[in-house]
Design an enzyme around this catalytic site. Structure first.
Site, mmCIF file in Angstrom:
data_model
loop_
_atom_site.group_PDB
_atom_site.id
_atom_site.type_symbol
_atom_site.label_atom_id
_atom_site.label_comp_id
_atom_site.label_asym_id
_atom_site.label_seq_id
_atom_site.Cartn_x
_atom_site.Cartn_y
_atom_site.Cartn_z
ATOM 1 N N TYR A 122 -27.973 58.719 -24.305
ATOM 2 C CA TYR A 122 -26.796 59.451 -24.770
ATOM 3 C C TYR A 122 -26.436 59.089 -26.204
ATOM 4 O O TYR A 122 -26.116 59.964 -27.015
ATOM 5 C CB TYR A 122 -25.602 59.182 -23.846
ATOM 6 N N HIS A 176 -23.407 66.262 -36.798
ATOM 7 C CA HIS A 176 -23.194 65.549 -35.535
ATOM 8 C C HIS A 176 -24.323 64.553 -35.265
ATOM 9 O O HIS A 176 -24.729 64.340 -34.129
ATOM 10 C CB HIS A 176 -23.064 66.541 -34.381
ATOM 11 N N ARG A 187 -27.277 65.791 -33.228
ATOM 12 C CA ARG A 187 -27.131 65.941 -31.776
ATOM 13 C C ARG A 187 -26.862 67.379 -31.331
ATOM 14 O O ARG A 187 -26.845 67.652 -30.138
ATOM 15 C CB ARG A 187 -25.983 65.048 -31.278
ATOM 16 N N SER A 240 -24.112 61.244 -40.769
ATOM 17 C CA SER A 240 -25.401 61.697 -40.239
ATOM 18 C C SER A 240 -26.559 61.067 -41.008
ATOM 19 O O SER A 240 -26.851 61.443 -42.143
ATOM 20 C CB SER A 240 -25.531 63.217 -40.236
ATOM 21 N N ARG A 247 -23.882 55.501 -35.056
ATOM 22 C CA ARG A 247 -24.746 54.797 -34.095
ATOM 23 C C ARG A 247 -24.864 53.290 -34.349
ATOM 24 O O ARG A 247 -24.856 52.512 -33.386
ATOM 25 C CB ARG A 247 -26.130 55.432 -34.090
#
Length: 444
Positions: A58, A335, A338, A367, A390
């Site tokens: 995810y 995004h 994603r 990004s 992330r």
């Protein structure tokens, strides 16, 4: 680790490059290693070991064959920092002006949902780590912890709120009113999730966390949403048909546990109640709407007095249209790759959008950012603020709040050192003159 914001945020990050290096090397004399790996690829590899397969898919995954994720990273390869030695860079200033205030650094934490999949302390750990360094964090609309609880845990930290535009105007208004009451500095309206992207890693696992009642704490804590759930439960709205397996039962327990906020009871009573399942079904119904259009943005002005930043801008014409719609800021983002496979990488369009915007509103960029050197390039190409995503989730997975703070410090340290080695003394001095563009050879 304390979540108290530093009295002088600028002082807390002054000279952070040398300080972080010194701390790591001095600790290394005794055999200690950094709290989390410094090298981005190693950081991700360690995080993967710390996370479940579903959680890693995810967080780390992108849309389709993940060409957009690769393109986001490859876009940085077009640019090189051009060092200028023999300049006095003993004092360096990382501060920037953003939304009418001086920020100690140009880094903010992007909104990441369902952080309970990554670490039990979830959004609270993230907010505390950001506050400890004076960084703004963006409260996710898909948080694992209600915004009120996050603010209670990190009251001194600067914060914004992300809104996923729901199909219920009443719910949108309620979420923004709560954010305003909690002292959020701005609303970040995410524009690019009116449809859920084709996320192959999640599809292969058959796993969407929201169907387990995860990442919907902003909803289950909202009075308007609670009313929608009670209405659905009372009318017996349609529910998804599922095969009963041990995993189904585990998912049901998870949903009931998360739904306790609606039932006001313990797990046993919640398991018997139709409200938790109705909450998941209601969320899936109202989460987003593909009908949202530019004309709808004006309604947000009726719901809040906070500055509005539009997130998900990639086309230069949309950046101008955002200004026409009264946006107080532009957030360039795909995004993190994603949503659309083979989308335009954000760094490719940053210079054009910056030229078109011409300083009229601040530009947030995300990004593909993995390091302080990446942040330096984005800032030189026109970003006002750079959002980290992330990497801090990976730090959270490995070491909780301390891991998030360590990732932030590593990125800021490299930014600080890169600035000085480029011969500059302030983030404000970063411009395209500090870079060299790599021109591809003919035929490539």
């Amino acid at each position: 680790m304390s979540s108290v914001a530093p009295e002088d945020p600028a002082a807390a990050v002054r000279g952070i490059g040398r300080q972080v290096q010194s701390d790591i090397y001095r600790a290394g004399i005794g055999g200690a290693k950094p709290v989390v790996p410094v090298e981005p690829a190693v950081l991700e590899r360690f995080a993967r070991k710390a996370m479940s397969a579903e959680a890693f898919a995810y967080v780390a995954g992108g849309a389709g064959s993940e060409h957009t994720m690769a393109a986001n990273r490859a876009a940085f390869d077009r640019w090189q920092v051009w060092p200028r030695p023999l300049r006095d860079v003993s004092e360096r200033d990382l501060s920037v002006e953003f939304l009418g205030a001086t920020r100690p650094t140009p880094l903010i934490l992007a909104p990441l949902g369902v952080m309970e999949m990554v670490h039990r302390d979830a959004d609270i750990a993230v907010a505390r780590a950001a506050a400890s360094l004076g960084l703004p964090s963006v409260l996710s609309n898909q948080a694992s912890v209600a915004m009120e609880q996050v603010v209670d845990a990190a009251p001194a930290g600067p914060r914004m709120f992300q809104l996923y535009w729901s199909s219920s105007d009443e719910l949108n208004a309620s979420l923004l009113q709560r954010a305003e009451q909690l002292g959020c500095e701005a609303v970040v309206i995410t524009l690019d999730t009116h449809l859920l992207g084709w996320r192959t890693r999640d599809l292969d696992l058959g796993y969407l966390p929201f169907t387990r009642g995860l990442g919907i704490a902003q909803y289950t804590s909202d009075p308007v949403f609670a009313g929608l759930v009670r209405e659905r439960a009372a009318t017996g709205g349609p529910a998804a048909s599922v095969r009963i397996t041990p995993k189904t039962i585990a998912a049901g327990v998870s949903i009931a546990r998360k739904g306790a906020a609606l039932t006001g009871t313990g797990l046993r009573e919640s398991l018997r109640s139709p409200l938790p399942r109705a909450a998941v079904e209601t969320f899936l119904d109202v989460f987003s709407t593909p009908a949202i259009a530019w004309e709808d943005i004006a309604r947000a002005r009726e719901w809040t007095k906070l500055p509005i930043i539009l997130k998900g801008i990639v086309h230069p014409d949309d950046a101008i249209r955002a200004l026409d719609a009264g946006a107080d800021g532009i957030w360039i983002s795909n995004h993190g790759g994603r949503q659309i496979d083979r989308s335009v990488p954000t760094l490719e369009v940053l210079p054009t959008i910056a030229d078109r915007i011409a300083g009229r509103v601040p530009i947030v960029f995300d990004s593909g950012v993995r390091s302080g050197a990446d942040a330096a390039i984005a800032l030189a190409l026109g970003a006002t603020e750079v959002a980290l995503g992330r990497p801090y989730a990976y730090g959270l997975a490995i070491a909780g709040e301390e891991g998030v703070a360590a990732v932030i410090r590593h990125v800021l340290a490299e930014l600080d050192i890169s600035l000085g080695l480029a011969g500059l003394t302030a983030v404000a001095d970063l411009d395209r003159g500090a870079l060299r563009e790599v021109v591809a050879a003919p035929g490539r």
